[in-house]
Design a protein around this motif. Structure first.
Motif, PDB file in Angstrom:
ATOM      1  N   ALA A  73     -40.512 -18.534  36.342  1.00  0.00           N
ATOM      2  CA  ALA A  73     -41.336 -18.014  37.156  1.00  0.00           C
ATOM      3  C   ALA A  73     -40.894 -16.752  37.934  1.00  0.00           C
ATOM      4  O   ALA A  73     -41.748 -15.678  38.265  1.00  0.00           O
ATOM      5  CB  ALA A  73     -42.023 -18.950  38.384  1.00  0.00           C
ATOM      6  N   ASP A  74     -39.585 -16.716  38.228  1.00  0.00           N
ATOM      7  CA  ASP A  74     -39.003 -15.575  38.991  1.00  0.00           C
ATOM      8  C   ASP A  74     -38.148 -14.794  37.985  1.00  0.00           C
ATOM      9  O   ASP A  74     -36.996 -15.722  37.688  1.00  0.00           O
ATOM     10  CB  ASP A  74     -38.449 -15.823  40.089  1.00  0.00           C
ATOM     11  N   LEU A  75     -38.148 -13.799  37.546  1.00  0.00           N
ATOM     12  CA  LEU A  75     -37.171 -13.027  36.567  1.00  0.00           C
ATOM     13  C   LEU A  75     -36.668 -11.916  37.246  1.00  0.00           C
ATOM     14  O   LEU A  75     -35.919 -10.929  36.384  1.00  0.00           O
ATOM     15  CB  LEU A  75     -37.911 -12.528  35.366  1.00  0.00           C
ATOM     16  N   HIS A  76     -36.774 -11.820  38.584  1.00  0.00           N
ATOM     17  CA  HIS A  76     -35.958 -10.746  39.422  1.00  0.00           C
ATOM     18  C   HIS A  76     -34.252 -10.624  39.107  1.00  0.00           C
ATOM     19  O   HIS A  76     -33.790 -11.594  38.935  1.00  0.00           O
ATOM     20  CB  HIS A  76     -36.050 -10.803  40.992  1.00  0.00           C
ATOM     21  N   GLY A  77     -33.963  -9.481  38.622  1.00  0.00           N
ATOM     22  CA  GLY A  77     -32.580  -9.416  38.276  1.00  0.00           C
ATOM     23  C   GLY A  77     -32.185  -9.438  36.876  1.00  0.00           C
ATOM     24  O   GLY A  77     -31.049  -9.635  36.569  1.00  0.00           O
ATOM     25  N   SER A  78     -33.405  -9.990  35.937  1.00  0.00           N
ATOM     26  CA  SER A  78     -32.989 -10.496  34.555  1.00  0.00           C
ATOM     27  C   SER A  78     -33.266  -9.386  33.550  1.00  0.00           C
ATOM     28  O   SER A  78     -34.017  -8.385  33.958  1.00  0.00           O
ATOM     29  CB  SER A  78     -34.058 -11.616  34.264  1.00  0.00           C
ATOM     30  N   ASN A  79     -32.267  -9.285  32.638  1.00  0.00           N
ATOM     31  CA  ASN A  79     -32.689  -8.558  31.504  1.00  0.00           C
ATOM     32  C   ASN A  79     -33.442  -9.370  30.372  1.00  0.00           C
ATOM     33  O   ASN A  79     -32.925 -10.540  29.870  1.00  0.00           O
ATOM     34  CB  ASN A  79     -31.398  -8.029  30.793  1.00  0.00           C
ATOM     35  N   VAL A  80     -34.541  -9.091  30.057  1.00  0.00           N
ATOM     36  CA  VAL A  80     -35.501  -9.562  29.086  1.00  0.00           C
ATOM     37  C   VAL A  80     -35.799  -8.825  27.875  1.00  0.00           C
ATOM     38  O   VAL A  80     -36.223  -7.593  27.714  1.00  0.00           O
ATOM     39  CB  VAL A  80     -36.889  -9.922  29.858  1.00  0.00           C
ATOM     40  N   LEU A  81     -35.522  -9.466  26.720  1.00  0.00           N
ATOM     41  CA  LEU A  81     -35.921  -8.913  25.436  1.00  0.00           C
ATOM     42  C   LEU A  81     -36.975  -9.588  24.825  1.00  0.00           C
ATOM     43  O   LEU A  81     -36.939 -10.763  24.841  1.00  0.00           O
ATOM     44  CB  LEU A  81     -34.418  -9.051  24.523  1.00  0.00           C
ATOM     45  N   ASP A  82     -37.961  -8.655  24.131  1.00  0.00           N
ATOM     46  CA  ASP A  82     -38.930  -9.356  23.251  1.00  0.00           C
ATOM     47  C   ASP A  82     -38.741  -8.917  22.091  1.00  0.00           C
ATOM     48  O   ASP A  82     -38.812  -7.677  21.499  1.00  0.00           O
ATOM     49  CB  ASP A  82     -40.455  -8.749  23.901  1.00  0.00           C
ATOM     50  N   ALA A  83     -38.285 -10.032  21.358  1.00  0.00           N
ATOM     51  CA  ALA A  83     -37.950  -9.645  19.645  1.00  0.00           C
ATOM     52  C   ALA A  83     -39.127  -9.791  18.614  1.00  0.00           C
ATOM     53  O   ALA A  83     -39.637 -11.113  18.698  1.00  0.00           O
ATOM     54  CB  ALA A  83     -36.791 -10.387  19.382  1.00  0.00           C
ATOM     55  N   GLY A  84     -39.689  -8.705  18.638  1.00  0.00           N
ATOM     56  CA  GLY A  84     -41.004  -8.683  17.391  1.00  0.00           C
ATOM     57  C   GLY A  84     -42.212  -8.578  18.689  1.00  0.00           C
ATOM     58  O   GLY A  84     -43.128  -9.337  18.816  1.00  0.00           O
ATOM     59  N   CYS A  85     -42.233  -7.765  19.514  1.00  0.00           N
ATOM     60  CA  CYS A  85     -42.852  -7.547  20.786  1.00  0.00           C
ATOM     61  C   CYS A  85     -44.468  -7.255  20.485  1.00  0.00           C
ATOM     62  O   CYS A  85     -45.276  -7.369  21.234  1.00  0.00           O
ATOM     63  CB  CYS A  85     -42.359  -6.210  21.783  1.00  0.00           C
ATOM     64  N   GLY A  86     -44.652  -6.499  19.414  1.00  0.00           N
ATOM     65  CA  GLY A  86     -46.012  -6.160  19.086  1.00  0.00           C
ATOM     66  C   GLY A  86     -46.552  -5.484  19.874  1.00  0.00           C
ATOM     67  O   GLY A  86     -46.065  -4.182  20.406  1.00  0.00           O
TER      68      GLY A  86
END
Length: 233
Positions: free
Chosen positions: A43-56
Motif C-alpha cells: 500500500a505504501d511504496l514511498h522510497g521504492s524503485n518500481v519496474l513495470d516490465a511489459g508496461c503497455g
C-alpha cells in the motif's frame, strides 16, 4: 472470448491495438486480475524503485505512482504502447522520477537489482519460455525484493479463449502461450524465487456489461493466475 483466425505476434498486435488501448483494466478479465494484483502490492511504496516490465499503456505504473513510488521505469516491446503510456502519465501529471524504455522481456534494459518491486501484468503469456522471462525479472529485482506477476489462467486457452481486439472493423488475437502452475513452480525453484502468495481470481458478474456475449463457463473458473514472488537475500 471466441476463436479467431487472425492471430498476430505481440509486436504486430500491440502496434495495431495501442491507439485505442486504455490505461486501465478495460474488460472483466483484466478487472479480476487487477484486483488480485493490487491486493498483493504494498500500500505504501514511498522510497521504492518500481519496474513495470511489459508496461503497455502504463496502468501499473500509475498505480505504483499513486502509492508513492519514488522512481518508476516502464519497459515495453512496442514503441506505440510506450507512446501511449507517456501520454497517459503526462495526462495524470506524473513526470518526475519516471522512465520509459523499449525492450523485450528476454533482455530488459534495466540495471541488475535496480527494482525494489518488479511488476509484470499479463505479459509472460506472450512469451514461449516462462523460465527466461522469470530469469530477467529475478535479475532486475534486488535481493529481498518482490515480483508481482500475472498471466491469463491456463484454463482460458484450454477453453479456446483468446486475447482479442478490434481494429478497422476486423478482429485480431495476440499470440499466447499457456503456462501451467507446475511450470511456474519449476522455474521459480530453479531461479531462487519464492512463491509467497498465489491468487486465482474469478470474474465478478457485476463487471460484465448488460447484454454482453461471452462464454458463460468464464463465470465458473478462474480467469487469471497471479503471483507474489520474493527474490532470495
Amino acid at each position: 472470448m471466441t476463436t479467431h483466425t487472425s492471430v498476430l505476434s505481440p509486436a504486430e498486435g500491440y502496434a495495431l491495438w495501442a491507439a485505442n488501448y486504455p490505461a486501465h483494466a478495460h474488460n472483466p478479465v483484466m478487472q479480476a486480475e487487477e484486483r488480485a494484483m493490487l491486493a498483493l502490492m504494498p500500500a505504501d511504496l514511498h522510497g521504492s524503485n518500481v519496474l513495470d516490465a511489459g508496461c503497455g499503456s502504463g496502468r501499473y505504473m500509475l498505480h505504483a505512482l499513486r502509492r508513492g513510488a519514488s522512481r518508476t521505469i516502464g519497459v515495453d516491446l512496442s514503441d506505440a504502447m510506450l507512446r501511449r503510456a507517456h501520454a497517459e502519465l503526462t495526462a495524470c501529471r506524473f513526470d518526475a522520477g519516471i522512465g520509459l524504455a523499449q525492450g523485450g522481456m528476454h533482455a530488459l534494459p534495466v540495471l541488475d537489482a535496480w527494482a525494489d518491486l518488479t511488476i509484470s501484468g499479463l505479459v509472460v503469456g506472450h512469451l514461449e519460455q516462462l523460465h527466461d522471462a522469470l530469469r530477467e525479472l529475478h535479475r532486475v529485482t534486488r535481493p529481498g525484493g518482490a515480483v508481482l506477476c500475472s498471466d491469463v489462467h491456463p484454463i482460458g486457452p484450454a477453453l479456446g479463449w483468446q486475447r482479442d481486439f478490434r481494429h478497422d472493423g476486423q478482429r485480431y488475437a495476440v499470440r499466447h502461450t499457456q503456462h501451467l502452475y507446475s511450470h511456474w513452480h519449476a522455474a521459480c525453484k530453479a531461479l531462487g524465487l519464492t512463491i509467497e502468495d498465489v491468487r486465482e481470481p474469478m470474474l465478478d458478474p457485476a463487471d460484465i456489461p448488460a447484454g454482453a456475449r461471452f462464454d458463460r463457463t468464464a463465470l465458473e473458473v478462474p480467469v487469471a493466475l497471479v503471483f507474489r514472488l520474493r527474490r532470495a537475500l
